[in-house]
Design a protein around this motif. Structure first.
Motif, PDB file in Angstrom:
ATOM      1  N   ALA A  12       0.846  -1.190   0.000  1.00 30.55           N
ATOM      2  CA  ALA A  12       0.000   0.000   0.000  1.00 30.55           C
ATOM      3  C   ALA A  12       0.881   1.238   0.000  1.00 30.55           C
ATOM      4  N   ARG A  13       0.424   2.284  -0.712  1.00 33.92           N
ATOM      5  CA  ARG A  13       1.189   3.532  -0.799  1.00 33.92           C
ATOM      6  C   ARG A  13       0.387   4.649  -0.131  1.00 33.92           C
ATOM      7  N   THR A  14       1.027   5.322   0.808  1.00 29.01           N
ATOM      8  CA  THR A  14       0.333   6.380   1.551  1.00 29.01           C
ATOM      9  C   THR A  14       0.911   7.758   1.283  1.00 29.01           C
ATOM     10  N   GLN A  15       2.103   7.819   0.705  1.00 30.15           N
ATOM     11  CA  GLN A  15       2.729   9.109   0.402  1.00 30.15           C
ATOM     12  C   GLN A  15       2.653   9.368  -1.098  1.00 30.15           C
ATOM     13  N   PHE A  16       2.352  10.627  -1.451  1.00 24.17           N
ATOM     14  CA  PHE A  16       2.134  10.963  -2.851  1.00 24.17           C
ATOM     15  C   PHE A  16       2.962  12.186  -3.233  1.00 24.17           C
ATOM     16  N   GLY A  17       2.917  12.532  -4.508  1.00 30.10           N
ATOM     17  CA  GLY A  17       3.692  13.675  -4.990  1.00 30.10           C
ATOM     18  C   GLY A  17       4.970  13.223  -5.672  1.00 30.10           C
ATOM     19  N   LYS A  18       5.618  14.189  -6.345  1.00 33.04           N
ATOM     20  CA  LYS A  18       6.827  13.874  -7.106  1.00 33.04           C
ATOM     21  C   LYS A  18       7.962  13.393  -6.218  1.00 33.04           C
ATOM     22  N   GLY A  19       8.107  14.021  -5.052  1.00 34.54           N
ATOM     23  CA  GLY A  19       9.178  13.626  -4.145  1.00 34.54           C
ATOM     24  C   GLY A  19       9.011  12.197  -3.672  1.00 34.54           C
ATOM     25  N   ALA A  20       7.793  11.827  -3.300  1.00 30.88           N
ATOM     26  CA  ALA A  20       7.517  10.466  -2.849  1.00 30.88           C
ATOM     27  C   ALA A  20       7.745   9.466  -3.978  1.00 30.88           C
ATOM     28  N   ALA A  21       7.328   9.839  -5.199  1.00 32.10           N
ATOM     29  CA  ALA A  21       7.508   8.953  -6.349  1.00 32.10           C
ATOM     30  C   ALA A  21       8.987   8.720  -6.640  1.00 32.10           C
TER      31      ALA A  21
END
Length: 235
Positions: A12-21
């Motif tokens: 599961a992924r809970t962090q988003f945005g370019k930095g997280a990606a």
């Protein structure tokens, strides 16, 4: 016969945005989202190497394993890095056993056409409808012995049982034409360049040939002049 699925472990992924990606990709994983059938989108990460190997076949039937639960899915959209061989993001659409889906299937040409022919694949994929668990990996078109002037339309491509054509039936898939000779090709190129007003500088070889021809012409002219003088003296 049902298509075998490829299992991919997901988190599961809970962090988003370019930095997280970017952080996910540095960990050799791929961010993805799974949706369909009215379910809320589920944001996940996949193991990079496993996902890339699975998606060598763009229509691979996947089994996503998340927290012990399994869900069948197809890759709807795969975003790749324009330079590096890296997948940046995957959109997965949930499918059910027995459900029909529309996919693009690659066309594979086999055999050798008749002598002095050129085989051109005008459309390398065809859109077909098939059961999610029975998607064909490719469609085979034989050109063995076919002569110049032969055209194979989408309606003439044999589909496996359970698949139906979605693409336009009159879509040109394979075109077989007469091979053009080197002389004819050069003539066509010269004509096209002339119409476009393209001029080429004279090559060293062409200049040497022109000079040699001019020298031979002068020599013949000199001999003729000498002969005339001899005839005048004799007279």
């Amino acid at each position: 016969m049902a298509t075998e699925t490829i299992k991919l472990q997901a988190e599961a992924r809970t962090q988003f945005g370019k930095g997280a990606a970017r952080k996910i990709r540095r960990d050799h994983k791929i961010p993805a989202v799974m949706y369909g059938h009215g379910a809320e989108p589920v944001h996940i990460t996949l193991i990079g190497h496993d996902a890339m190997m699975a998606l060598k076949n763009p229509n691979a039937l996947l089994t996503i394993v998340l927290d012990g639960d399994e869900q069948m899915a197809l890759a709807k959209d795969v975003q790749r890095d324009p330079i590096k061989p890296v997948i940046e993001h995957i959109d997965l659409v949930i499918v059910r056993r027995g459900e029909k889906v529309t996919v693009d299937v690659p066309v594979h040409v086999e055999g050798e056409a008749g002598p002095e022919t050129v085989v051109t694949v005008d459309n390398p994929t065809l859109q077909v409808e098939a059961e999610a668990t029975n998607i064909p990996e490719s469609l085979t078109v034989s050109v063995e012995g076919l002569e110049a002037g032969t055209q194979i339309l989408a309606s003439e491509v044999e589909l496996p049982s359970g698949s139906t054509l979605v693409s336009d039936a009159e879509l040109l898939v394979v075109n077989i034409t007469q091979q053009i000779s080197e002389e004819a090709l050069e003539a066509e190129l010269a004509e096209a360049e002339a119409e476009a007003g393209i001029e080429h500088d004279e090559s060293d070889e062409e200049a040497a040939e022109a000079a040699e021809a001019e020298g031979e012409g002068d020599a013949e002219g000199g001999e003729s002049e000498g002969d005339s003088e001899e005839k005048s003296e004799d007279a």
